[in-house]
Design an enzyme around this catalytic site. Structure first.
Site, PDB file in Angstrom:
ATOM      1  N   LYS A 299      50.599  28.470 -38.072  1.00 28.50           N
ATOM      2  CA  LYS A 299      49.573  27.541 -37.565  1.00 28.50           C
ATOM      3  C   LYS A 299      48.905  28.109 -36.313  1.00 28.50           C
ATOM      4  O   LYS A 299      48.127  27.456 -35.643  1.00 28.50           O
ATOM      5  CB  LYS A 299      50.212  26.188 -37.206  1.00 28.50           C
ATOM      6  CG  LYS A 299      50.696  25.403 -38.373  1.00 28.50           C
ATOM      7  CD  LYS A 299      51.102  23.953 -38.091  1.00 28.50           C
ATOM      8  CE  LYS A 299      51.712  23.596 -36.836  1.00 28.50           C
ATOM      9  NZ  LYS A 299      52.218  22.197 -36.765  1.00 28.50           N
TER      10      LYS A 299
ATOM     11  N   LYS B 202      50.273  28.464 -33.530  1.00 21.77           N
ATOM     12  CA  LYS B 202      50.659  27.530 -32.471  1.00 21.77           C
ATOM     13  C   LYS B 202      52.005  27.993 -31.940  1.00 21.77           C
ATOM     14  O   LYS B 202      52.925  28.228 -32.716  1.00 21.77           O
ATOM     15  CB  LYS B 202      50.771  26.132 -33.085  1.00 21.77           C
ATOM     16  CG  LYS B 202      50.886  25.021 -32.076  1.00 21.77           C
ATOM     17  CD  LYS B 202      50.520  23.683 -32.714  1.00 21.77           C
ATOM     18  CE  LYS B 202      50.460  22.602 -31.648  1.00 21.77           C
ATOM     19  NZ  LYS B 202      49.952  21.334 -32.151  1.00 21.77           N
TER      20      LYS B 202
HETATM   21  N1  C2G Z   1      49.000  13.264 -31.510  1.00 20.74           N
HETATM   22  C1  C2G Z   1      48.390  12.096 -31.061  1.00 20.74           C
HETATM   23  N2  C2G Z   1      47.916  12.036 -29.797  1.00 20.74           N
HETATM   24  C2  C2G Z   1      48.046  13.096 -28.957  1.00 20.74           C
HETATM   25  C3  C2G Z   1      48.669  14.280 -29.408  1.00 20.74           C
HETATM   26  C4  C2G Z   1      49.150  14.337 -30.702  1.00 20.74           C
HETATM   27  O1  C2G Z   1      48.266  11.114 -31.820  1.00 20.74           O
HETATM   28  N3  C2G Z   1      47.560  12.990 -27.686  1.00 20.74           N
HETATM   29  C5  C2G Z   1      49.481  13.292 -32.901  1.00 20.74           C
HETATM   30  C6  C2G Z   1      48.783  14.375 -33.732  1.00 20.74           C
HETATM   31  O2  C2G Z   1      47.532  13.890 -34.216  1.00 20.74           O
HETATM   32  C7  C2G Z   1      49.798  14.572 -34.860  1.00 20.74           C
HETATM   33  C8  C2G Z   1      51.146  14.317 -34.153  1.00 20.74           C
HETATM   34  O3  C2G Z   1      50.854  13.627 -32.928  1.00 20.74           O
HETATM   35  O4  C2G Z   1      49.614  13.598 -35.885  1.00 20.74           O
HETATM   36  C9  C2G Z   1      51.880  15.604 -33.836  1.00 20.74           C
HETATM   37  O5  C2G Z   1      51.003  16.419 -33.073  1.00 20.74           O
HETATM   38  P1  C2G Z   1      51.339  18.006 -32.987  1.00 20.74           P
HETATM   39  O6  C2G Z   1      52.762  18.188 -32.640  1.00 20.74           O
HETATM   40  O7  C2G Z   1      50.260  18.642 -32.174  1.00 20.74           O
HETATM   41  O8  C2G Z   1      51.194  18.421 -34.529  1.00 20.74           O
HETATM   42  P2  C2G Z   1      50.114  19.403 -35.169  1.00 20.74           P
HETATM   43  O9  C2G Z   1      50.138  20.709 -34.498  1.00 20.74           O
HETATM   44  O10 C2G Z   1      48.852  18.642 -35.272  1.00 20.74           O
HETATM   45  O11 C2G Z   1      50.773  19.681 -36.632  1.00 20.74           O
HETATM   46  O12 C2G Z   1      50.988  19.769 -41.338  1.00 20.74           O
HETATM   47  C10 C2G Z   1      50.508  19.067 -40.199  1.00 20.74           C
HETATM   48  C11 C2G Z   1      50.808  19.814 -38.945  1.00 20.74           C
HETATM   49  O13 C2G Z   1      52.165  20.203 -38.866  1.00 20.74           O
HETATM   50  C12 C2G Z   1      50.439  18.951 -37.744  1.00 20.74           C
END
Ligand code: C2G
Length: 136
Positions: free
Chosen positions: A45, A47
């Site tokens: 990703k 990340k």
């Molecule tokens: N999130 C949120 N508000 C934030 C930060 C994150 O609602 N201020 C939500 C994101 O939209 C996501 C969840 O928290 O639904 C997890 O965020 P991340 O750990 O950043 O996940 P991400 O990198 O988006 O990975 O297959 C899908 C991916 O694995 C999602």
């Protein structure tokens, strides 16, 4: 009949944005499964997580809204996970709106508004800059 909800993410340095998402996802059913990105999948990703999978998993498992944590190792596993876990609702933050609509054949798909003004990336950047200024 248990109504199972699933969501996925990296959940590095868990903060209120993650908690809001997990709480609201859990409120859509009786049971919440979280697909937690493995360290290897995070690199796919593009990340990088500060905390490794074991650490991030232990934190998620301690959160009252989370019933089960499974590894997320690929983009393609979601449809199998939905079937394996009898998922009724798939939930993601709305930064993903539209990206997982293909799951609508197998379950409800819900995109929830992100929590503004907070992200793991910003927290990590703040930590780095404050450590840098402290050492100068
Ligand atoms: N999130 C949120 N508000 C934030 C930060 C994150 O609602 N201020 C939500 C994101 O939209 C996501 C969840 O928290 O639904 C997890 O965020 P991340 O750990 O950043 O996940 P991400 O990198 O988006 O990975 O297959 C899908 C991916 O694995 C999602």
């Amino acid at each position: 009949m248990t109504r199972t909800v699933i969501t996925y993410g990296t959940f590095d340095v868990v903060h209120i944005g993650h908690i809001n998402l997990l709480r609201r996802a859990r409120e859509l059913g009786d049971r919440l499964v979280v697909g937690l990105s493995t360290d290897e999948f995070n690199s796919k990703k593009h990340k990088s997580a500060l905390l490794n999978y074991a650490n991030r998993k232990a934190v998620l498992e301690a959160i009252r809204y989370v019933d089960l944590v499974i590894p997320e190792a690929s983009w393609e596993q979601k449809i199998e996970d939905v079937k394996t876990h009898g998922v009724a609702v798939f939930v993601m933050g709305d930064d993903w709106t539209g990206k997982f609509d293909f799951l609508r054949d197998a379950c409800e798909v819900v995109y929830l508004p992100r929590t503004a003004e907070i992200s793991s990336t910003e927290i990590k950047q703040t930590m780095v800059s404050s450590a840098t200024s402290a050492s100068t």
